[in-house]
Design a protein around this motif. Structure first.
Motif, PDB file in Angstrom:
ATOM      1  N   ASP A  42       0.828  -1.207   0.000  1.00  0.00           N
ATOM      2  CA  ASP A  42       0.000   0.000   0.000  1.00  0.00           C
ATOM      3  C   ASP A  42       0.860   1.253   0.000  1.00  0.00           C
ATOM      4  O   ASP A  42       0.597   2.208  -0.749  1.00  0.00           O
ATOM      5  CB  ASP A  42      -0.936   0.022   1.208  1.00  0.00           C
ATOM      6  CG  ASP A  42      -2.044  -1.015   1.130  1.00  0.00           C
ATOM      7  OD1 ASP A  42      -2.288  -1.551   0.028  1.00  0.00           O
ATOM      8  OD2 ASP A  42      -2.661  -1.288   2.173  1.00  0.00           O
ATOM      9  N   LEU A  43       1.892   1.271   0.838  1.00  0.00           N
ATOM     10  CA  LEU A  43       2.774   2.435   0.899  1.00  0.00           C
ATOM     11  C   LEU A  43       3.537   2.620  -0.408  1.00  0.00           C
ATOM     12  O   LEU A  43       3.708   3.750  -0.879  1.00  0.00           O
ATOM     13  CB  LEU A  43       3.751   2.305   2.069  1.00  0.00           C
ATOM     14  CG  LEU A  43       3.122   2.433   3.459  1.00  0.00           C
ATOM     15  CD1 LEU A  43       4.149   2.091   4.535  1.00  0.00           C
ATOM     16  CD2 LEU A  43       2.573   3.829   3.676  1.00  0.00           C
ATOM     17  N   SER A  44       3.982   1.526  -0.999  1.00  0.00           N
ATOM     18  CA  SER A  44       4.680   1.618  -2.291  1.00  0.00           C
ATOM     19  C   SER A  44       3.761   2.179  -3.364  1.00  0.00           C
ATOM     20  O   SER A  44       4.175   3.018  -4.177  1.00  0.00           O
ATOM     21  CB  SER A  44       5.201   0.240  -2.711  1.00  0.00           C
ATOM     22  OG  SER A  44       6.223  -0.182  -1.862  1.00  0.00           O
ATOM     23  N   ASP A  45       2.528   1.716  -3.369  1.00  0.00           N
ATOM     24  CA  ASP A  45       1.550   2.223  -4.343  1.00  0.00           C
ATOM     25  C   ASP A  45       1.305   3.716  -4.139  1.00  0.00           C
ATOM     26  O   ASP A  45       1.224   4.483  -5.101  1.00  0.00           O
ATOM     27  CB  ASP A  45       0.229   1.459  -4.236  1.00  0.00           C
ATOM     28  CG  ASP A  45       0.334   0.021  -4.698  1.00  0.00           C
ATOM     29  OD1 ASP A  45       1.338  -0.331  -5.356  1.00  0.00           O
ATOM     30  OD2 ASP A  45      -0.597  -0.757  -4.402  1.00  0.00           O
ATOM     31  N   ARG A  46       1.180   4.117  -2.883  1.00  0.00           N
ATOM     32  CA  ARG A  46       0.958   5.545  -2.585  1.00  0.00           C
ATOM     33  C   ARG A  46       2.167   6.376  -3.002  1.00  0.00           C
ATOM     34  O   ARG A  46       2.016   7.489  -3.532  1.00  0.00           O
ATOM     35  CB  ARG A  46       0.682   5.727  -1.102  1.00  0.00           C
ATOM     36  CG  ARG A  46      -0.688   5.212  -0.684  1.00  0.00           C
ATOM     37  CD  ARG A  46      -0.937   5.311   0.799  1.00  0.00           C
ATOM     38  NE  ARG A  46      -0.819   6.686   1.248  1.00  0.00           N
ATOM     39  CZ  ARG A  46      -0.724   7.053   2.518  1.00  0.00           C
ATOM     40  NH1 ARG A  46      -0.737   6.147   3.471  1.00  0.00           N
ATOM     41  NH2 ARG A  46      -0.614   8.316   2.848  1.00  0.00           N
ATOM     42  N   MET A  47       3.376   5.861  -2.768  1.00  0.00           N
ATOM     43  CA  MET A  47       4.586   6.600  -3.170  1.00  0.00           C
ATOM     44  C   MET A  47       4.653   6.729  -4.684  1.00  0.00           C
ATOM     45  O   MET A  47       5.010   7.793  -5.206  1.00  0.00           O
ATOM     46  CB  MET A  47       5.842   5.891  -2.643  1.00  0.00           C
ATOM     47  CG  MET A  47       6.062   6.086  -1.163  1.00  0.00           C
ATOM     48  SD  MET A  47       7.514   5.201  -0.531  1.00  0.00           S
ATOM     49  CE  MET A  47       8.800   5.807  -1.578  1.00  0.00           C
ATOM     50  N   GLU A  48       4.311   5.660  -5.393  1.00  0.00           N
ATOM     51  CA  GLU A  48       4.340   5.701  -6.860  1.00  0.00           C
ATOM     52  C   GLU A  48       3.317   6.702  -7.383  1.00  0.00           C
ATOM     53  O   GLU A  48       3.591   7.462  -8.315  1.00  0.00           O
ATOM     54  CB  GLU A  48       4.085   4.301  -7.424  1.00  0.00           C
ATOM     55  CG  GLU A  48       4.257   4.213  -8.917  1.00  0.00           C
ATOM     56  CD  GLU A  48       5.662   4.556  -9.376  1.00  0.00           C
ATOM     57  OE1 GLU A  48       5.790   5.128 -10.478  1.00  0.00           O
ATOM     58  OE2 GLU A  48       6.624   4.270  -8.638  1.00  0.00           O
ATOM     59  N   SER A  49       2.161   6.725  -6.764  1.00  0.00           N
ATOM     60  CA  SER A  49       1.130   7.683  -7.158  1.00  0.00           C
ATOM     61  C   SER A  49       1.603   9.115  -6.903  1.00  0.00           C
ATOM     62  O   SER A  49       1.434   9.997  -7.758  1.00  0.00           O
ATOM     63  CB  SER A  49      -0.158   7.403  -6.382  1.00  0.00           C
ATOM     64  OG  SER A  49      -1.133   8.349  -6.686  1.00  0.00           O
ATOM     65  N   ALA A  50       2.205   9.345  -5.736  1.00  0.00           N
ATOM     66  CA  ALA A  50       2.715  10.682  -5.407  1.00  0.00           C
ATOM     67  C   ALA A  50       3.833  11.076  -6.368  1.00  0.00           C
ATOM     68  O   ALA A  50       3.905  12.234  -6.806  1.00  0.00           O
ATOM     69  CB  ALA A  50       3.221  10.717  -3.973  1.00  0.00           C
ATOM     70  N   ARG A  51       4.704  10.107  -6.709  1.00  0.00           N
ATOM     71  CA  ARG A  51       5.784  10.392  -7.652  1.00  0.00           C
ATOM     72  C   ARG A  51       5.213  10.822  -8.997  1.00  0.00           C
ATOM     73  O   ARG A  51       5.671  11.787  -9.612  1.00  0.00           O
ATOM     74  CB  ARG A  51       6.677   9.159  -7.825  1.00  0.00           C
ATOM     75  CG  ARG A  51       7.856   9.392  -8.754  1.00  0.00           C
ATOM     76  CD  ARG A  51       8.688   8.135  -9.045  1.00  0.00           C
ATOM     77  NE  ARG A  51       8.496   7.012  -8.182  1.00  0.00           N
ATOM     78  CZ  ARG A  51       9.213   6.755  -7.075  1.00  0.00           C
ATOM     79  NH1 ARG A  51      10.157   7.573  -6.705  1.00  0.00           N
ATOM     80  NH2 ARG A  51       8.968   5.669  -6.363  1.00  0.00           N
ATOM     81  N   GLY A  52       4.182  10.118  -9.457  1.00  0.00           N
ATOM     82  CA  GLY A  52       3.541  10.473 -10.727  1.00  0.00           C
ATOM     83  C   GLY A  52       2.942  11.867 -10.684  1.00  0.00           C
ATOM     84  O   GLY A  52       3.078  12.639 -11.642  1.00  0.00           O
ATOM     85  N   ARG A  53       2.286  12.200  -9.578  1.00  0.00           N
ATOM     86  CA  ARG A  53       1.696  13.547  -9.457  1.00  0.00           C
ATOM     87  C   ARG A  53       2.786  14.615  -9.429  1.00  0.00           C
ATOM     88  O   ARG A  53       2.642  15.676 -10.044  1.00  0.00           O
ATOM     89  CB  ARG A  53       0.827  13.627  -8.206  1.00  0.00           C
ATOM     90  CG  ARG A  53      -0.455  12.818  -8.314  1.00  0.00           C
ATOM     91  CD  ARG A  53      -1.451  13.120  -7.208  1.00  0.00           C
ATOM     92  NE  ARG A  53      -0.908  13.026  -5.878  1.00  0.00           N
ATOM     93  CZ  ARG A  53      -0.952  11.955  -5.088  1.00  0.00           C
ATOM     94  NH1 ARG A  53      -1.528  10.849  -5.532  1.00  0.00           N
ATOM     95  NH2 ARG A  53      -0.441  11.985  -3.867  1.00  0.00           N
ATOM     96  N   LEU A  54       3.879  14.349  -8.715  1.00  0.00           N
ATOM     97  CA  LEU A  54       4.986  15.320  -8.664  1.00  0.00           C
ATOM     98  C   LEU A  54       5.623  15.513 -10.034  1.00  0.00           C
ATOM     99  O   LEU A  54       5.938  16.649 -10.431  1.00  0.00           O
ATOM    100  CB  LEU A  54       6.041  14.881  -7.655  1.00  0.00           C
ATOM    101  CG  LEU A  54       5.685  15.078  -6.187  1.00  0.00           C
ATOM    102  CD1 LEU A  54       6.720  14.428  -5.294  1.00  0.00           C
ATOM    103  CD2 LEU A  54       5.572  16.563  -5.870  1.00  0.00           C
ATOM    104  N   GLU A  55       5.803  14.426 -10.761  1.00  0.00           N
ATOM    105  CA  GLU A  55       6.386  14.535 -12.100  1.00  0.00           C
ATOM    106  C   GLU A  55       5.473  15.351 -13.007  1.00  0.00           C
ATOM    107  O   GLU A  55       5.946  16.151 -13.820  1.00  0.00           O
ATOM    108  CB  GLU A  55       6.633  13.141 -12.684  1.00  0.00           C
ATOM    109  CG  GLU A  55       7.806  12.433 -12.034  1.00  0.00           C
ATOM    110  CD  GLU A  55       7.960  10.999 -12.508  1.00  0.00           C
ATOM    111  OE1 GLU A  55       7.105  10.503 -13.275  1.00  0.00           O
ATOM    112  OE2 GLU A  55       8.961  10.368 -12.104  1.00  0.00           O
ATOM    113  N   GLN A  56       4.176  15.168 -12.866  1.00  0.00           N
ATOM    114  CA  GLN A  56       3.228  15.942 -13.670  1.00  0.00           C
ATOM    115  C   GLN A  56       3.307  17.425 -13.308  1.00  0.00           C
ATOM    116  O   GLN A  56       3.289  18.291 -14.191  1.00  0.00           O
ATOM    117  CB  GLN A  56       1.808  15.419 -13.440  1.00  0.00           C
ATOM    118  CG  GLN A  56       0.768  16.085 -14.306  1.00  0.00           C
ATOM    119  CD  GLN A  56      -0.610  15.508 -14.046  1.00  0.00           C
ATOM    120  OE1 GLN A  56      -0.842  14.818 -13.061  1.00  0.00           O
ATOM    121  NE2 GLN A  56      -1.545  15.798 -14.950  1.00  0.00           N
TER     122      GLN A  56
END
Length: 68
Positions: A42-56
């Motif tokens: 769950d934490l890995s998924d949340r980090m990946e989602s946050a990374r995607g939002r930051l990159e955007q």
């Protein structure tokens, strides 16, 4: 001879008790591991989602010109 058999019976009972205790502990540890792995995913998924939002967000920032 009877004393030896009683001692052996007592030791066998201790081993059986220890085995049951270890089985219960092993089951509990398996449950804890499964919960930790689920939490980690769950934490890995949340980090990946946050990374995607930051990159955007970074892609939307205007580029700055370097001073010479």
């Amino acid at each position: 001879m009877v004393n030896e058999l009683n001692t052996l019976e007592s030791k066998i009972a201790q081993v059986v008790s220890l085995c049951a205790s270890l089985r219960a502990e092993n089951a509990q540890l398996k449950e804890q591991l499964a919960a930790a792995e689920s939490s980690n995913k769950d934490l890995s998924d949340r980090m990946e989602s946050a990374r995607g939002r930051l990159e955007q967000i970074v892609r939307q920032l205007p580029e700055t010109k370097a001073r010479a």
